[in-house]
Design an enzyme around this catalytic site. Structure first.
Site, PDB file in Angstrom:
ATOM      1  N   ASN A 108      58.033  82.008 -16.756  1.00 17.85           N
ATOM      2  CA  ASN A 108      57.040  81.674 -17.782  1.00 17.85           C
ATOM      3  C   ASN A 108      57.797  81.563 -19.106  1.00 17.85           C
ATOM      4  OD1 ASN A 108      54.911  81.596 -19.546  1.00 17.85           O
ATOM      5  ND2 ASN A 108      53.890  83.445 -18.765  1.00 17.85           N
ATOM      6  N   ARG A 135      55.607  78.117 -14.891  1.00 16.86           N
ATOM      7  CA  ARG A 135      54.343  77.887 -15.574  1.00 16.86           C
ATOM      8  C   ARG A 135      54.566  76.726 -16.531  1.00 16.86           C
ATOM      9  NH1 ARG A 135      51.163  82.033 -19.576  1.00 16.86           N
ATOM     10  NH2 ARG A 135      49.458  80.609 -20.077  1.00 16.86           N
ATOM     11  N   HIS A 172      45.219  78.532 -19.832  1.00 14.38           N
ATOM     12  CA  HIS A 172      45.116  79.872 -19.227  1.00 14.38           C
ATOM     13  C   HIS A 172      44.568  79.789 -17.799  1.00 14.38           C
ATOM     14  CE1 HIS A 172      44.582  81.658 -23.539  1.00 14.38           C
ATOM     15  NE2 HIS A 172      45.831  81.820 -23.157  1.00 14.38           N
ATOM     16  N   ARG A 215      45.351  81.311 -34.754  1.00 16.07           N
ATOM     17  CA  ARG A 215      44.797  79.948 -34.565  1.00 16.07           C
ATOM     18  C   ARG A 215      43.319  79.961 -34.886  1.00 16.07           C
ATOM     19  NH1 ARG A 215      46.693  78.968 -28.485  1.00 16.07           N
ATOM     20  NH2 ARG A 215      48.143  80.692 -28.715  1.00 16.07           N
ATOM     21  N   GLU A 262      49.442  86.361 -14.168  1.00 10.03           N
ATOM     22  CA  GLU A 262      49.726  84.933 -13.992  1.00 10.03           C
ATOM     23  C   GLU A 262      50.930  84.738 -13.065  1.00 10.03           C
ATOM     24  OE1 GLU A 262      49.766  85.051 -18.123  1.00 10.03           O
ATOM     25  OE2 GLU A 262      48.111  83.640 -18.405  1.00 10.03           O
TER      26      GLU A 262
END
Ligand code: ADP
Length: 395
Positions: free
Chosen positions: A9, A90, A179, A239, A380
């Site tokens: 990742n 990923r 995600h 963000r 993940e």
């Protein structure tokens, strides 16, 4: 037969990895390289519960990957490189091309490269990772696992923006969502825990530095709060989430900023950080709010409000709510945020047991709650390793 599978990742300045023995899902080694290309790079890893932390210059992702493989060899986790049968990467953006993870070939690499315009911070480093591993481990199968794949089941009414249609046709401008491996992992886990009947209508709240919600019906994503890029939707650490688009040209002309500067501000100086003026980290903002900082208090209220607002919208998309899931840094650890969000959902039949909530128990709903409320640590990396096994034909 058992296989050693590596999950990778990579972010703009970091690289996380986990080496598994599959299909047992046993973690043989895990770790993270941070501050790649910045002063004081760190390389921390864990083998058999023993953690090693090192500080050394790591100039780029190429060096980070070599450091990981060398460490696996010198520590004896692998005797030679060829023991690693597969590597899963990923990849941030797969556009509309990939409803599933895929075996990497020339075309896949070309597409990941082309899609860099939609994910400039991540797709280029994801591609570097893929190419480096091709060179370093030529016999391993490489699989790309896209953040966007899980959301490819969204119906048109969820993913179309009401722009002139040719923008969608020519440039692929639509909602994609991100995600994916996290939302999929926690929804599968909830299904294992509570069974089919209680997980027909699920809302998953991935609340970390980047946050997104996902409406899941019968295991499939039907709506999600991030959009064309990971900037849309909820208020995040730095963000901004959703905005009236007219504000952007207004800021550009008022402040004489170009679009690059505006984007930088929207990504790095907005969200909880911009609202509170304190930090992008919920822990710092909560501390300030508890000390009477009114802006910090307001920032948290906006954060919670936005989540509650989306949950209401998504419950309406999936015709009610059976299970609400919290995951990622804030979702897994902040009992105060979970409590604040759930208090606003009484009308949906959500009621939590505050003692269980404080302990971050796996299931935190009160006995008389109509809705299951779960706190599920996301994983993940295991989704990536499982996909490598399936796509490479190792199962
Ligand atoms: P990323 O999106 O970078 O993967 P994480 O999922 O690790 O991020 O989430 C990081 C965020 O989680 C931190 O910025 C912080 O706001 C929040 N967080 C982590 N631990 C706690 C905690 N104990 N209480 C409140 N918030 C926490």
């Amino acid at each position: 037969m058992s296989k050693k599978i590596l999950s990778i990742n990579s972010g703009s300045s970091s690289l996380k990895f986990k080496l598994y023995k599959m299909p047992d899902e046993q973690v043989l080694a895990s770790g993270q390289v941070d501050r790649i290309g910045i002063e004081n790079s760190t390389f921390n890893y864990k083998i058999n519960d023993k953690t090693t932390e090192t500080l050394r210059p790591i100039k780029n992702h190429d060096e980070a990957i070599k450091a990981v493989i060398n460490m696996l060899l010198t520590s004896g986790v692998i005797a030679n490189k060829n023991e690693i049968a597969g590597v899963g990467h990923r990849v941030s953006h797969g556009g509309s091309y990939y409803p599933e993870s895929v075996l990497v070939d020339k075309d896949v690499k070309k597409r990941i490269d082309e899609l860099s315009v939609l994910s400039p911070l991540h797709n280029p480093v994801n591609l570097i990772g893929i190419q480096d591993f091709e060179k370093l481990l030529p016999s391993a199968k490489e699989v790309a696992v896209f953040d966007t794949s899980f959301h490819q089941t969204m119906p048109e009414e969820s993913y179309m923006y009401a722009l002139p249609y040719e923008y969608y046709e020519k440039y692929g401008i639509r909602r994609y969502g991100f995600h994916g491996p996290s939302h999929e992992y926690v929804s599968l886990k909830a299904n294992e825990l509570f069974g089919n009947e209680k997980t027909r209508r699920v809302i998953s709240c991935h609340l970390g530095n980047g946050s997104s919600l996902c409406a899941i019906k019968d295991g499939k994503s039907v709506n999600t709060s991030m959009g064309f890029t990971p900037l849309a939707g909820l208020v995040m650490g730095s963000r901004l989430g959703d905005i009236d688009p007219e504000i952007l040209p207004f800021i550009e002309s008022k402040l004489g900023m170009d679009s690059h500067e505006v984007l930088e501000m929207l990504n790095k100086k907005s969200g909880l950080l911009g609202l509170s003026g304190v930090s992008s980290d919920v822990r710092d903002v909560e501390k300030a709010a508890n000390n009477g900082n009114a802006r910090a208090e307001m920032a948290l209220k906006v954060f919670v409000h936005q989540i509650q607002h989306y949950i209401g919208a998504y419950a309406s998309d999936i015709g009610g709510l059976d299970t609400l899931i919290f995951t990622a840094g804030i979702g897994e650890h902040s009992w105060t945020m979970r409590s604040a969000i759930c208090k606003k959902l009484a009308y949906l039949g959500v009621k939590i047991d505050e003692e269980k909530n404080k302990q971050s128990a796996l299931s935190i709903e009160a006995k008389d709650s109509k809705v299951k409320v779960a706190v599920i640590p996301t994983d993940e990396e295991i989704m990536i390793a499982r996909d490598v096994m399936r796509v490479a034909g190792f199962n």
